[in-house]
Design an enzyme around this catalytic site. Structure first.
Site, PDB file in Angstrom:
ATOM      1  N   ASN A   9       0.873  -1.178   0.000  1.00 27.16           N
ATOM      2  CA  ASN A   9       0.000   0.000   0.000  1.00 27.16           C
ATOM      3  C   ASN A   9       0.907   1.224   0.000  1.00 27.16           C
ATOM      4  OD1 ASN A   9      -1.790   2.064   0.481  1.00 27.16           O
ATOM      5  ND2 ASN A   9      -2.246   1.473   2.590  1.00 27.16           N
ATOM      6  N   LYS A  11       0.133   4.220  -0.205  1.00 28.80           N
ATOM      7  CA  LYS A  11      -0.543   5.395   0.373  1.00 28.80           C
ATOM      8  C   LYS A  11      -0.356   6.600  -0.566  1.00 28.80           C
ATOM      9  CE  LYS A  11       0.348   3.543   4.938  1.00 28.80           C
ATOM     10  NZ  LYS A  11       0.131   3.746   6.346  1.00 28.80           N
ATOM     11  N   HIS A  96      -9.448   0.911   5.121  1.00 31.33           N
ATOM     12  CA  HIS A  96      -8.162   1.165   5.773  1.00 31.33           C
ATOM     13  C   HIS A  96      -8.399   2.110   6.948  1.00 31.33           C
ATOM     14  CE1 HIS A  96      -4.070   2.522   6.490  1.00 31.33           C
ATOM     15  NE2 HIS A  96      -3.664   1.464   5.817  1.00 31.33           N
ATOM     16  N   GLU A  98      -6.876   4.564   8.007  1.00 30.65           N
ATOM     17  CA  GLU A  98      -6.726   6.001   7.701  1.00 30.65           C
ATOM     18  C   GLU A  98      -7.995   6.539   7.060  1.00 30.65           C
ATOM     19  OE1 GLU A  98      -3.053   5.656   5.522  1.00 30.65           O
ATOM     20  OE2 GLU A  98      -2.011   5.107   7.371  1.00 30.65           O
ATOM     21  N   GLU A 168      -5.291  -5.152  10.707  1.00 32.39           N
ATOM     22  CA  GLU A 168      -4.340  -4.056  10.851  1.00 32.39           C
ATOM     23  C   GLU A 168      -4.616  -3.305  12.159  1.00 32.39           C
ATOM     24  OE1 GLU A 168      -2.411  -2.846   6.919  1.00 32.39           O
ATOM     25  OE2 GLU A 168      -4.151  -1.581   7.213  1.00 32.39           O
ATOM     26  N   GLY A 174       2.299   2.288  10.640  1.00 32.99           N
ATOM     27  CA  GLY A 174       3.211   3.419  10.460  1.00 32.99           C
ATOM     28  C   GLY A 174       3.890   3.884  11.734  1.00 32.99           C
ATOM     29  N   SER A 213       3.463  -2.051  10.349  1.00 33.12           N
ATOM     30  CA  SER A 213       4.920  -1.980  10.548  1.00 33.12           C
ATOM     31  C   SER A 213       5.639  -3.298  10.243  1.00 33.12           C
ATOM     32  CB  SER A 213       5.251  -1.490  11.958  1.00 33.12           C
ATOM     33  OG  SER A 213       4.769  -0.177  12.151  1.00 33.12           O
TER      34      SER A 213
END
Ligand code: PEP
Length: 256
Positions: A9, A11, A96, A98, A168, A174, A213
């Site tokens: 991904n 991003k 996701h 985010e 996730e 991240g 991560s």
């Protein structure tokens, strides 16, 4: 044989030049990972050029998001699934963290995106995961159940036969703070059991990826979990060497 999937991904990162170099290096290094399915998900504006770069290679193309709308039309800034299909996308990430946290996507919106993806022949990668506060409050399983259930309610459990789930944990994305292999395995087993309570065959075949991560140093231990079928990789997918090492860790599980 287990079919691992390693998905990058990207991003909101990249440029034409950087993408070309990244794809070239990634494709060149993948020869040793022939049993692993490898996917890259660039920003929407680069789908066409990255799609051209991966055509004829083992690397698949995915998108990071799509509109939940049934038909194209007056929805400024949105991208319809049919457009992703036209760009040769096979997969699309939905839900996701985010998107959930920064763009207010609710479980219902995510479920509609999941349905929209499948109605166009795209395979959704449904992201689920708890925040740190939720984990500390012992709510991890309740959160995972709720996020998965929203999709099952709208689309029926049979839809999961044409989907991928990515666990996730939000606190691991991240942050450099990875779930331990045991934490990942526990969450994956829970998700699979949730599906199995409705359909054991679909649950057994469902691929559940871990994301948060993942890097070349921790991938092998994470992928060793019996319910971990690969990874959704953010930061490390932007470095070809790192990404290739993660793909190699998946390949090692297949050939071990
Ligand atoms: C992600 O973006 O889905 C992700 C897991 O990011 P990272 O690997 O950087 O934690």
């Amino acid at each position: 044989m287990r079919r691992y999937l390693v998905a990058g991904n990207w991003k909101m990162n990249g440029s034409r030049q950087a993408n070309a170099a990244l794809v070239e290096k990634t494709v060149a290094g993948l020869a040793r990972c022939s049993d692993v399915e490898v996917l890259v998900c660039p920003p929407a504006v680069y789908l066409e050029s990255v799609g051209q770069a991966v055509r004829g290679t083992p690397v698949r193309l995915g998108a990071q998001n799509l509109s939940d709308r049934d038909a194209p039309g007056a929805f400024t800034g949105e991208v319809h699934g049919a457009m992703l299909r036209e760009m040769q996308c096979e997969y699309v990430i939905v839900g996701h963290s985010e998107r959930r946290a920064l763009y207010g996507e609710t479980d219902e919106v995510v479920a509609r995106k999941f349905r929209a993806a499948q109605s166009l022949g795209l395979t959704p990668i449904l992201c689920v995961g708890e925040t740190l506060a939720q984990r500390e409050a012992n709510e991890t399983e309740a959160v995972l159940e709720r996020q998965l259930e929203a999709v099952v309610q709208l689309c029926e459990v049979a839809a999961l036969a044409r989907a991928v789930v990515a666990y996730e944990p939000v606190w691991a994305i991240g942050t450099g703070r990875t779930a331990t292999p045991q934490q990942a395995q526990e969450a994956h087993a829970f998700l699979r059991a949730q599906v199995a309570s409705r359909d054991a065959r679909i649950a057994a075949a469902l691929r559940v990826l871990y994301g948060g991560s993942v890097n070349s140093g921790n991938a092998a231990a994470l992928f060793a979990g019996p319910d971990v079928d690969g990874g959704l990789i953010g930061g490390a997918s932007l470095k070809a060497d790192e990404f290739l090492s993660i793909c190699a860790a998946a390949q090692a599980q297949v050939t071990r």
